[in-house]
Design a protein around this motif. Structure first.
Motif, PDB file in Angstrom:
ATOM      1  N   UNK A   1       0.854  -1.198   0.000  1.00 57.23           N
ATOM      2  CA  UNK A   1       0.000   0.000   0.000  1.00 57.23           C
ATOM      3  C   UNK A   1       0.883   1.240   0.000  1.00 57.23           C
ATOM      4  N   UNK A   2       0.657   2.142  -0.990  1.00 55.79           N
ATOM      5  CA  UNK A   2       1.437   3.354  -1.106  1.00 55.79           C
ATOM      6  C   UNK A   2       0.765   4.434  -0.307  1.00 55.79           C
ATOM      7  N   UNK A   3       1.427   4.977   0.722  1.00 56.28           N
ATOM      8  CA  UNK A   3       0.824   5.963   1.594  1.00 56.28           C
ATOM      9  C   UNK A   3       1.121   7.384   1.164  1.00 56.28           C
ATOM     10  N   UNK A   4       2.131   7.588   0.320  1.00 59.43           N
ATOM     11  CA  UNK A   4       2.528   8.913  -0.118  1.00 59.43           C
ATOM     12  C   UNK A   4       2.353   9.047  -1.626  1.00 59.43           C
ATOM     13  N   UNK A   5       1.486   9.983  -2.016  1.00 60.08           N
ATOM     14  CA  UNK A   5       1.237  10.224  -3.434  1.00 60.08           C
ATOM     15  C   UNK A   5       1.928  11.512  -3.864  1.00 60.08           C
ATOM     16  N   UNK A   6       2.681  11.432  -4.944  1.00 63.78           N
ATOM     17  CA  UNK A   6       3.326  12.617  -5.475  1.00 63.78           C
ATOM     18  C   UNK A   6       2.644  13.065  -6.749  1.00 63.78           C
ATOM     19  N   UNK A  25      -0.388  12.801   1.779  1.00 69.29           N
ATOM     20  CA  UNK A  25      -0.712  11.566   2.486  1.00 69.29           C
ATOM     21  C   UNK A  25      -1.868  11.808   3.442  1.00 69.29           C
ATOM     22  N   UNK A  26      -2.533  10.734   3.800  1.00 73.11           N
ATOM     23  CA  UNK A  26      -3.563  10.831   4.831  1.00 73.11           C
ATOM     24  C   UNK A  26      -2.966  10.488   6.197  1.00 73.11           C
ATOM     25  N   UNK A 103       8.473   5.675   1.037  1.00 72.02           N
ATOM     26  CA  UNK A 103       8.727   6.514  -0.117  1.00 72.02           C
ATOM     27  C   UNK A 103       7.455   6.819  -0.897  1.00 72.02           C
ATOM     28  N   UNK A 104       7.465   7.998  -1.508  1.00 67.19           N
ATOM     29  CA  UNK A 104       6.381   8.387  -2.387  1.00 67.19           C
ATOM     30  C   UNK A 104       6.517   7.744  -3.748  1.00 67.19           C
TER      31      UNK A 104
END
Lengths: 113, 113
Positions: A1-6, A25-26, A103-104
């Protein structure tokens, strides 16, 4: 699961233009790092921000950590071809037995001369 | 002062084989983290070693294992290689008490055919 979106994912600009890359991120992070990576090499640490609302400047690069420590931005003024690379944000979660960097998704920047 | 070093630089293996990658941390650092990076994407956390023990692990199968030696260097082993294991494998070193500031090596490019 990717928590950081760029965003954006890709960016192609002319030399001299300004740009901003966002990292969202949330989740709340204890720290936020920005790295730059060139093809075939490992990421190079640019900056670490740890306080909500913190702003750091590194020559033409300005980094900001959101007040709630959930997001960050990287602003580049007067971009140069040497700024070309993959920009990565990374959130630090640590405390007790949990010390890790997430990491994003990355932003690929190309600066045309 | 030597930074993080990794060996080998490139490696080509066949499906089903086993591989060992090596990492020497930056002088003074005691923690080693391993990441897998697909082209154009952010690194994915595999696991982290401190005091010769695996402290944290990402979402990777048991085919991925590691070791840390008394001199803080580390190895990443991957058994029963799959085509999908082809990637850039990055090693990062840090201080356990400042794990969020990680310094990366140049990586090992693994190609599985």
């Amino acid at each position: 699961t990717q928590l950081l979106e760029q965003s954006p994912q890709f960016l192609s600009i002319q030399e001299g233009e300004n740009l901003t890359v966002y990292c969202n991120s949330s989740s709340v992070f204890s720290s936020l790092q920005w790295y730059r990576q060139e093809p075939g090499e490992g990421p190079v640490l640019l900056v670490t921000v740890v306080t909500g609302g913190e702003v750091k400047k590194l020559k033409r690069l300005t980094f900001q950590f959101g007040d709630a420590r959930k997001d960050s931005s990287l602003h580049i003024t007067a971009a140069q071809p040497g700024d070309t690379g993959l920009y990565l944000c990374a959130g630090g979660k640590y405390g007790g037995a949990t010390n890790k960097l997430i990491f994003g998704t990355g932003t690929l920047l190309a600066v045309q001369p | 002062d030597a930074g993080v070093t990794q060996s080998p630089t490139h490696l080509i293996k066949t499906r089903g084989q086993q591989v060992t990658l090596r990492c020497s941390p930056k002088s003074g650092h005691d923690t080693v983290s391993w990441y897998q990076q697909a082209l154009g994407q952010g690194p994915q956390f595999i696991f982290q070693y401190y005091e010769e023990e695996e402290r944290q692990r990402g979402n990777f199968p048991d085919r991925f294992s590691g070791h840390q030696f008394p001199n803080y260097s580390s190895e990443l082993n991957v058994n029963a290689l799959l085509l999908g294991d082809s990637a850039l494998y990055l090693c990062a070193s840090s201080l356990w008490r400042v794990t969020y500031e990680q310094y990366f090596g140049p990586g090992t490019r693994l190609t599985v055919t």
